[in-house]
Write an enzyme that holds these catalytic residues in place. Structure first.
Site, PDB file in Angstrom:
ATOM      1  N   GLY A  14       0.823  -1.194  -0.099  1.00  0.00           N
ATOM      2  CA  GLY A  14      -0.178  -0.192  -0.067  1.00  0.00           C
ATOM      3  C   GLY A  14       0.965   1.256   0.080  1.00  0.00           C
ATOM      4  O   GLY A  14       1.844   1.395   0.882  1.00  0.00           O
ATOM      5  N   ARG A  75       0.929  -5.216  -5.378  1.00  0.00           N
ATOM      6  CA  ARG A  75       1.116  -6.341  -4.238  1.00  0.00           C
ATOM      7  C   ARG A  75       1.299  -7.590  -5.315  1.00  0.00           C
ATOM      8  O   ARG A  75       0.673  -8.045  -6.222  1.00  0.00           O
ATOM      9  CB  ARG A  75      -0.093  -6.743  -3.667  1.00  0.00           C
ATOM     10  CG  ARG A  75      -0.474  -5.298  -2.746  1.00  0.00           C
ATOM     11  CD  ARG A  75      -1.505  -5.726  -1.786  1.00  0.00           C
ATOM     12  NE  ARG A  75      -2.083  -4.563  -0.807  1.00  0.00           N
ATOM     13  CZ  ARG A  75      -1.744  -4.015  -0.126  1.00  0.00           C
ATOM     14  NH1 ARG A  75      -0.470  -4.256   0.475  1.00  0.00           N
ATOM     15  NH2 ARG A  75      -2.227  -2.946   0.536  1.00  0.00           N
ATOM     16  N   ASP A 106       5.359  -4.219   6.545  1.00  0.00           N
ATOM     17  CA  ASP A 106       5.847  -5.614   6.686  1.00  0.00           C
ATOM     18  C   ASP A 106       6.094  -6.759   5.750  1.00  0.00           C
ATOM     19  O   ASP A 106       7.147  -7.301   5.506  1.00  0.00           O
ATOM     20  CB  ASP A 106       4.811  -6.134   7.708  1.00  0.00           C
ATOM     21  CG  ASP A 106       5.203  -7.487   8.504  1.00  0.00           C
ATOM     22  OD1 ASP A 106       6.305  -7.456   8.947  1.00  0.00           O
ATOM     23  OD2 ASP A 106       4.391  -8.331   8.616  1.00  0.00           O
ATOM     24  N   THR A 129       4.679   2.906   5.544  1.00  0.00           N
ATOM     25  CA  THR A 129       3.164   2.459   5.696  1.00  0.00           C
ATOM     26  C   THR A 129       2.215   3.340   6.697  1.00  0.00           C
ATOM     27  O   THR A 129       2.867   3.790   7.649  1.00  0.00           O
ATOM     28  CB  THR A 129       3.000   1.023   6.183  1.00  0.00           C
ATOM     29  OG1 THR A 129       1.459   0.872   6.574  1.00  0.00           O
ATOM     30  CG2 THR A 129       3.816   0.798   7.415  1.00  0.00           C
ATOM     31  N   ASP A 131      -0.023   2.284   8.579  1.00  0.00           N
ATOM     32  CA  ASP A 131      -0.494   1.584   9.595  1.00  0.00           C
ATOM     33  C   ASP A 131       0.357   1.797  10.746  1.00  0.00           C
ATOM     34  O   ASP A 131      -0.144   1.208  11.836  1.00  0.00           O
ATOM     35  CB  ASP A 131      -0.497  -0.148   9.090  1.00  0.00           C
ATOM     36  CG  ASP A 131      -1.390  -0.410   8.002  1.00  0.00           C
ATOM     37  OD1 ASP A 131      -2.107   0.542   7.556  1.00  0.00           O
ATOM     38  OD2 ASP A 131      -1.244  -1.176   7.255  1.00  0.00           O
ATOM     39  N   ASP A 133       2.695  -0.490  12.224  1.00  0.00           N
ATOM     40  CA  ASP A 133       2.410  -1.715  12.673  1.00  0.00           C
ATOM     41  C   ASP A 133       3.877  -2.407  12.679  1.00  0.00           C
ATOM     42  O   ASP A 133       3.677  -3.662  12.822  1.00  0.00           O
ATOM     43  CB  ASP A 133       1.380  -2.603  11.750  1.00  0.00           C
ATOM     44  CG  ASP A 133       1.547  -2.809  10.178  1.00  0.00           C
ATOM     45  OD1 ASP A 133       2.780  -1.896   9.814  1.00  0.00           O
ATOM     46  OD2 ASP A 133       1.248  -3.417   9.573  1.00  0.00           O
ATOM     47  N   ARG A 175      -5.216  -2.149   9.122  1.00  0.00           N
ATOM     48  CA  ARG A 175      -4.931  -3.576   9.100  1.00  0.00           C
ATOM     49  C   ARG A 175      -5.170  -4.205  10.637  1.00  0.00           C
ATOM     50  O   ARG A 175      -6.178  -3.621  11.286  1.00  0.00           O
ATOM     51  CB  ARG A 175      -3.607  -4.013   8.555  1.00  0.00           C
ATOM     52  CG  ARG A 175      -3.766  -4.953   7.645  1.00  0.00           C
ATOM     53  CD  ARG A 175      -2.073  -5.141   7.130  1.00  0.00           C
ATOM     54  NE  ARG A 175      -2.114  -4.632   5.820  1.00  0.00           N
ATOM     55  CZ  ARG A 175      -2.505  -5.204   4.494  1.00  0.00           C
ATOM     56  NH1 ARG A 175      -2.907  -6.154   4.324  1.00  0.00           N
ATOM     57  NH2 ARG A 175      -2.167  -4.481   3.616  1.00  0.00           N
TER      58      ARG A 175
HETATM   59  O1  F6P Z   1      -1.365  -1.237   4.476  1.00  0.00           O
HETATM   60  C1  F6P Z   1      -1.980  -0.112   4.424  1.00  0.00           C
HETATM   61  C2  F6P Z   1      -3.507  -0.367   4.111  1.00  0.00           C
HETATM   62  O2  F6P Z   1      -4.040   0.785   3.571  1.00  0.00           O
HETATM   63  C3  F6P Z   1      -4.208  -0.783   5.309  1.00  0.00           C
HETATM   64  O3  F6P Z   1      -4.425   0.142   6.205  1.00  0.00           O
HETATM   65  C4  F6P Z   1      -5.472  -1.391   4.575  1.00  0.00           C
HETATM   66  O4  F6P Z   1      -6.126  -2.503   5.333  1.00  0.00           O
HETATM   67  C5  F6P Z   1      -4.762  -1.973   3.341  1.00  0.00           C
HETATM   68  O5  F6P Z   1      -3.730  -1.269   3.162  1.00  0.00           O
HETATM   69  C6  F6P Z   1      -5.727  -1.986   2.057  1.00  0.00           C
HETATM   70  O6  F6P Z   1      -5.101  -2.706   0.762  1.00  0.00           O
HETATM   71  P1  F6P Z   1      -5.455  -2.374  -0.517  1.00  0.00           P
HETATM   72  O7  F6P Z   1      -4.888  -1.136  -1.080  1.00  0.00           O
HETATM   73  O8  F6P Z   1      -4.770  -3.560  -1.419  1.00  0.00           O
HETATM   74  O9  F6P Z   1      -6.996  -2.443  -0.573  1.00  0.00           O
END
Ligand code: F6P
Length: 323
Positions: A14, A75, A106, A129, A131, A133, A175
């Site tokens: 992300g 991803r 991570d 990130t 998050d 985390d 997350r």
């Molecule tokens: O890791 C960053 C994040 O925005 C999280 O907070 C969220 O759960 C996830 O990515 C969403 O991912 P995607 O962009 O694949 O929907």
């Protein structure tokens, strides 16, 4: 003539505000030390596909203030397998790249660490990130911006909630980590915060809302992290039933991931990016770069990833105390 060190750089997973400021710092930091830098587009996907281009000082001009990532991101499922990581490594070898900088969370760091171990290439992880985390660093690039975006949204929602006399349950990202909820909840003056790291009592929340209404409170704001198992809609329905107060839901979603990074994120990203350039120049082992207190630190990559994240559950107590 001595061969120049070639450095690869990518962003993965992300996107987070401040990634561009970080790319800028790594590129300019490395160039100023006489290295060459190659941008890898769309993260590990682009690495496997050989989407790689040399960067110059002007490749990163006018980006410090921009959200998203100029290197784009993705991803990659293939990179989760040793075969994908080998294919990525072969492309690095082809371009003569001996050090790889990865900016992400991570998953990004774990993928980089595995590729480094399996193929013997140095990998330097920068925590990008929203998050927050990652256990090895006090804060990650993008977190401060996401929190400020969420706090601004909470303020707007509070205006309309007060006017309409409503309860609003606001779901924030993160997350499995409750940090955005904790910081946005405390800074936004929420009535309660629900995070995945801490047990919660929805009957108690309903009682507190009722007590607030009895005292003449015009609104209630509940912040819920997306990682909490109970759905936001189910929570709102429960609270409405128990309190008799009209209860709305807001999912802040991707708004938290975009936008111009705060000064704090730009400074953090710049300091961390320059640290990466220094480590590469020194030939340091694969490392994760973080911040502890006000000091930029480098920790062996695998060790950094094994450090468990601590949660600020005390924020919930403070929030309840200040109700
Ligand atoms: O890791 C960053 C994040 O925005 C999280 O907070 C969220 O759960 C996830 O990515 C969403 O991912 P995607 O962009 O694949 O929907």
């Amino acid at each position: 003539m001595k061969k120049k060190i070639r450095v690869g750089i990518l962003t993965s997973g992300g996107d987070a505000p401040g990634m561009n400021a970080c790319i800028r710092a790594v590129v300019r930091g490395c160039l100023s030390k006489g290295m060459e830098v190659f941008g890898i587009y769309q993260g590990y996907h682009g690495l496997i596909e050989d989407d790689i281009q040399q960067m110059s000082i002007s490749s990163v001009a006018d980006i410090i203030h921009r959200g998203g990532t100029i290197l784009r991101t993705a991803r990659s499922h293939r990179f989760r397998e040793p075969e994908g990581r080998k294919a990525g490594y072969e492309n690095l070898k082809k371009h003569g790249i001996s050090a790889l900088v990865v900016i992400g969370g991570d998953g990004t760091m774990t993928g980089g660490m595995l590729m480094g171990k399996e193929n013997g290439i140095k990998v330097y992880g920068l925590p990008g990130t929203i998050d927050n985390d990652l256990g090895y660093t006090d804060t990650t690039i993008g977190f401060d911006t996401a929190v400020n975006t969420a706090v601004a949204a909470v303020g707007n929602i509070r205006d309309t909630s007060s006017s309409m006399g409503r309860t609003t349950v606001i779901e924030v990202m993160g997350r499995a980590c409750g940090d955005i909820a904790l910081y946005a909840g405390l800074a936004g003056g929420a009535e309660d915060i629900l995070i995945p790291e801490q047990a919660y009592d929805i009957d108690k929340i309903a009682e507190e809302i009722k007590a607030g209404v009895a005292r003449g409170k015009l609104h209630s704001i509940i912040i819920k992290a997306e990682g909490v198992a109970l759905s936001t809609q189910a929570l709102a329905e429960f609270l409405e039933l128990k309190t008799g107060c009209e209860t709305k839901t807001v999912l802040l979603g991707y708004i938290q991931r975009g936008g111009s990074p705060t000064a704090r994120d730009r400074v953090l990203a710049s300091r961390m990016g320059v640290k990466a350039a220094e480590l590469i120049e020194q030939g340091a082992e694969s490392s994760a770069i973080g911040i502890r207190g006000d000091e930029i630190v480098a920790i062996p990559l695998e060790e950094a990833l094994s450090i468990k994240k601590k949660s600020h559950t005390d924020f919930i107590e403070i929030c309840n105390l200040l109700l």
